[in-house]
Motif scaffolding. Sequence first.
Motif: not given
Length: 242
Positions: A50-51, A60-68, A131-135
Amino acid sequence: MLSNMSEYINPVNGLINSYFIENSHSIGQLLYWHKYGGDHIQVRQHQQLRWLLINDTLQSVVTQQQPSNLLLPHLQCLAQHWHTLSAPKKVLELGLGGGAIRNYLLHQYPHAKITSAEINADIISCYKKFFTTQQVPSNNTQRLLCEDAQQVLGRARNIDWIILDLFSQIDAPRFLFAPAFYQKIHAALNNNGTLFINFLSQHESQLKQLQQVLLNVFGYKVSPQKVAGYINHIVVITKQLN
């Protein structure tokens, strides 16, 4: 077109490939589009990627499984510098984008007070929704400010790290070359606090101008690190004891 997400990421270094960066404005599914002033903002997705784009430029670009995880080369370069330093207690990030830096810092330094300042409320909304992480620790969720960077700097003090990532375009705002702006940064840093800059430049004159301003404010010359294959330069400068 590449057929799956694994082809966009180098399995050796974990970096997004150049094809994705160059074509990110047309790859994948459009999740969000909004015009803000003279800019248009997009969020796109392909499988777990997702970007965020501003005016078709990848921010910016992240993966949904590991957004960090850090997928862009200049961000991995910044992280290499961070890993050489003691864990910070207070971090101020100027410029949010898709929140890749914020997600990484929250994951790596869960006990730090991490504040991100972003003037565009629409970008903050996109970060929270897409984009926010759930953790994210609950004590950090309120340190996301919709304010001008200079206003935030005016009251910031005793910051260990300031991360400046406001150079989203080649033609950066003029205040990013102004001595007064970096004097505010210098005042906000604690002794031995460090400023990290992701600086975009295709012209040597811009780089020299920034170096001169930093020399005048911090008292010594820095040597920017060019990110191979990109127009990004990483600048790291520490406030030295008087």
